[in-house]
Design a protein around this motif. Structure first.
Motif, mmCIF file in Angstrom:
data_model
loop_
_atom_site.group_PDB
_atom_site.id
_atom_site.type_symbol
_atom_site.label_atom_id
_atom_site.label_comp_id
_atom_site.label_asym_id
_atom_site.label_seq_id
_atom_site.Cartn_x
_atom_site.Cartn_y
_atom_site.Cartn_z
ATOM 1 N N MET A 183 2.632 -1.045 4.299
ATOM 2 C CA MET A 183 2.252 0.293 3.866
ATOM 3 C C MET A 183 3.500 1.167 3.872
ATOM 4 S SD MET A 183 -0.634 2.801 5.557
ATOM 5 C CE MET A 183 -2.011 1.891 4.908
ATOM 6 N N VAL A 224 -2.431 -4.328 7.918
ATOM 7 C CA VAL A 224 -1.083 -3.810 7.720
ATOM 8 C C VAL A 224 -0.162 -4.419 8.774
ATOM 9 C CG1 VAL A 224 0.343 -1.714 7.726
ATOM 10 C CG2 VAL A 224 -1.951 -1.678 6.693
ATOM 11 N N ILE A 245 0.880 -1.171 0.000
ATOM 12 C CA ILE A 245 0.000 0.000 0.000
ATOM 13 C C ILE A 245 0.916 1.219 0.000
ATOM 14 C CG2 ILE A 245 -1.821 1.234 1.227
ATOM 15 C CD1 ILE A 245 -2.476 -1.518 2.613
ATOM 16 N N LEU A 295 4.407 -0.549 8.768
ATOM 17 C CA LEU A 295 4.263 0.747 8.116
ATOM 18 C C LEU A 295 5.633 1.419 8.132
ATOM 19 C CD1 LEU A 295 1.478 3.354 8.528
ATOM 20 C CD2 LEU A 295 3.858 4.053 8.748
#
Length: 162
Positions: A105, A47, A5, A50
């Protein structure tokens, strides 16, 4: 299968006398981050990590997503190598992700984000807008051997505003 993402930081302000790395978001950037992250939440991606550029505008964008998506702070990493515009470091960071992670992400900057999605995604996007999200799925079990994948979804602020 790996899912990435990618998020371009939200609209930043040029009205402050600071170096580029320290530029904050504009009010529009704050609003767009809220709208886009809330829309992303409805897609229910889990997720697992990140990673964000450590520039102020990118960190602030990421913080809004972290809050709205209820992402565990232990999964968050700010990486100066993502303060990258050419895309070379972005690719290196992505290819170095732990293979145990399947949904990651990444928050970064243009031109790097647009170049990456056009190189590794299946949909040509002229310009990923500020606070634009592009989700790409890769048919691999190793991030290091990334080959072009399938663009699953785009979420752009203009498409989400009534």
């Amino acid at each position: 299968m790996k899912k990435l993402i990618l998020v371009r930081h939200a609209k930043s302000s040029w009205s402050h006398d600071v170096i580029d790395h320290q530029r904050p978001l504009k009010k529009r950037g704050l609003n767009d981050s809220d709208i886009v992250s809330r829309s992303l939440k409805t897609l229910n991606y889990k997720v697992e990590k990140l990673i964000s550029s450590d520039a102020i505008r990118t960190k602030t964008t990421a913080e809004i997503f972290i809050s709205n998506l209820d992402i565990d702070r232990n999964l968050v990493h700010f990486n100066h190598n993502l303060y990258d515009f050419s895309g070379e470091n972005l690719i290196k960071v992505i290819k170095s992700i732990d293979d145990a992670l399947n949904c990651v992400m990444v928050f970064g900057h243009n031109h790097a984000i647009t170049a990456f999605v056009n190189t590794y995604g299946s949909k040509n996007i002229y310009n990923v807008p500020t606070c634009g999200v592009v989700i790409i799925e890769f048919n691999t079990d190793k991030w290091s051997s990334l080959e072009p994948g399938k663009t699953l979804k785009t979420l752009f602020p203009k498409d989400l505003k009534a």
